[in-house]
Design an enzyme around this catalytic site. Structure first.
Site, mmCIF file in Angstrom:
data_model
loop_
_atom_site.group_PDB
_atom_site.id
_atom_site.type_symbol
_atom_site.label_atom_id
_atom_site.label_comp_id
_atom_site.label_asym_id
_atom_site.label_seq_id
_atom_site.Cartn_x
_atom_site.Cartn_y
_atom_site.Cartn_z
ATOM 1 N N LEU A 62 87.094 52.354 92.151
ATOM 2 C CA LEU A 62 86.047 53.382 92.176
ATOM 3 C C LEU A 62 84.739 52.831 91.621
ATOM 4 C CD1 LEU A 62 88.204 56.343 90.825
ATOM 5 C CD2 LEU A 62 87.691 55.778 93.211
ATOM 6 N N VAL A 65 83.696 51.857 87.737
ATOM 7 C CA VAL A 65 84.853 51.499 86.911
ATOM 8 C C VAL A 65 85.050 49.980 86.962
ATOM 9 C CG1 VAL A 65 87.315 51.835 86.492
ATOM 10 C CG2 VAL A 65 85.936 53.722 87.406
ATOM 11 N N LYS A 72 91.513 50.045 79.733
ATOM 12 C CA LYS A 72 91.714 51.209 78.859
ATOM 13 C C LYS A 72 92.583 52.254 79.550
ATOM 14 C CE LYS A 72 87.881 50.705 75.725
ATOM 15 N NZ LYS A 72 87.355 49.409 76.227
ATOM 16 N N VAL A 103 74.100 69.114 64.528
ATOM 17 C CA VAL A 103 72.880 69.889 64.276
ATOM 18 C C VAL A 103 71.803 69.510 65.299
ATOM 19 C CG1 VAL A 103 71.048 70.353 62.600
ATOM 20 C CG2 VAL A 103 73.417 70.007 61.819
#
Ligand code: DCP
Ligand code: MG
Ligand code: MN
Length: 330
Positions: A62, A65, A72, A103
């Site tokens: 793909l 990738v 992984k 935040v």
């Protein structure tokens, strides 16, 4: 806002989840935006694949990738976890940065600066408000609220209220709620409002006109108690807070010149990945596209005059990019 894995009904969601976690780690801790984008791109293609991935080798076929990500995927398939992510979960800096960047207004750099001062979590921040600017103080005040997604139905109500009030002010304003809402998402992280007015164009030199057009809108929405806080207010950009339920919501309003409105709605509708893809395509076709305009690139690579654009579709047509509805721009 924190990026989550795409598509709820994604059969590869576990792979996408860890890729997004790695993407966030690269952005927040290593401040490596290239790796961040690479992981996100891989997560996006894998989410769109439609078939359950059964090996790294299969994933490698793909777009986006590479070898490292394929490895992984294999590790995750075989062990159910990733050593790299396990290590991150025990890394003090990563833990602190993860907490502090919750935040709004605290980015990775500020988070690392706070960490060096011994401030390790959002809880600690309440004792160190002197280290925060106005934006970050508002982020802290509404920390939990801003992490809650906004249901589509609530944005519809906010849209009605914005439209009726701006209309009462001056019916010539044009208003488009962009962002994930315009892409048809069931929930959004914030509300992105784009406005323009026929009196305001890019060649317009009347000083203060833009800023008055925006300030009038912000004032009106404050007066009807929709806007509750202002993070910042410039000539063409408002960042703040609005509220119609018990939950405070992040609201952005941008004012653009009338002749740049379509390029602006295109940009602010996103997604950001789609924008990257479309800009790259524009370059290949000999154009440069940004939130203001579309310009042809001469043989020297120098942009020419902005092309006349009377709809978003015009932009797609100029650059030979198949038209996509806002809902397809993910
Ligand atoms: N945008 C972009 N590149 C960025 C940031 C934003 O192209 N780095 C554009 C595309 C986004 C739009 O601005 O869709 C609005 O930005 P938001 O961060 O509000 O993103 P969304 O509205 O898409 O998602 P969310 O639901 O999280 O608000
Ligand atoms: Mg948004
Ligand atoms: Mn936004």
């Amino acid at each position: 806002s924190k990026r989550k894995a795409p598509a709820e009904d994604n059969i590869n969601h576990d792979f996408c989840d860890f890729l997004i976690e790695l993407a966030n780690y690269e952005k927040n801790v290593n401040r490596n935006i290239h790796k961040h984008n690479a992981y996100r791109k891989a997560a996006n293609t894998i989410a769109a694949y439609g078939k359950r991935i059964t090996s790294g080798e299969e994933a490698r076929k793909l777009e986006g990738v590479g070898k490292k990500i394929a490895e992984k995927i294999d590790e995750f398939i075989h062990t159910g976890k990733l050593r790299k992510l396990e290590n991150i979960k025990h890394d003090d800096t990563a833990i602190a940065v993860e907490s502090l960047t919750r935040v709004t207004g605290i980015g990775p750099a500020k988070a690392q600066e706070l960490f060096k001062l011994g401030i390790k979590s959002t809880k600690d921040l309440h004792n160190h408000k002197d280290k925060l600017n106005h934006h970050q103080l508002i982020g802290l005040k509404y920390l939990e609220d801003f992490e809650k997604k906004i249901p589509r139905a609530e944005i519809e109500l906010i849209e009605d209220k914005i439209r009726s009030n701006i209309n009462a002010l001056d019916p010539e304003y044009l208003i488009t709620i962009c962002g994930s809402y315009r892409r048809g998402k069931a929930e959004s992280g914030d509300i992105d409002v784009l406005i323009t007015h026929p009196n305001f164009t890019s060649s317009c030199s009347e000083k203060g006109l833009a800023s008055n057009l925006l300030k009038k809108v912000v004032n009106k929405l404050e007066n009807v108690s929709l806007i509750t806080d202002t993070i910042s207010l410039g000539d063409v950009k408002f960042m703040g807070v609005c509220k119609i339920s018990e939950i405070a919501r992040r609201l952005d309003i941008r004012l653009t010149p009338h002749d740049q409105y379509n390029c602006a709605t295109l940009y602010f509708t996103g997604s950001d990945m789609f924008n990257k893809e479309m800009r790259a395509h524009a370059i290949q076709e000999g154009f440069t596209l940004n939130e203001y305009c579309l310009r042809p690139l001469g043989s020297t690579g120098i942009p020419g005059e902005p092309l006349p654009v009377s709809s978003e579709r015009d932009v797609f047509d100029y650059i030979n990019f198949p038209y996509k509805d806002p809902c397809q721009r993910n």
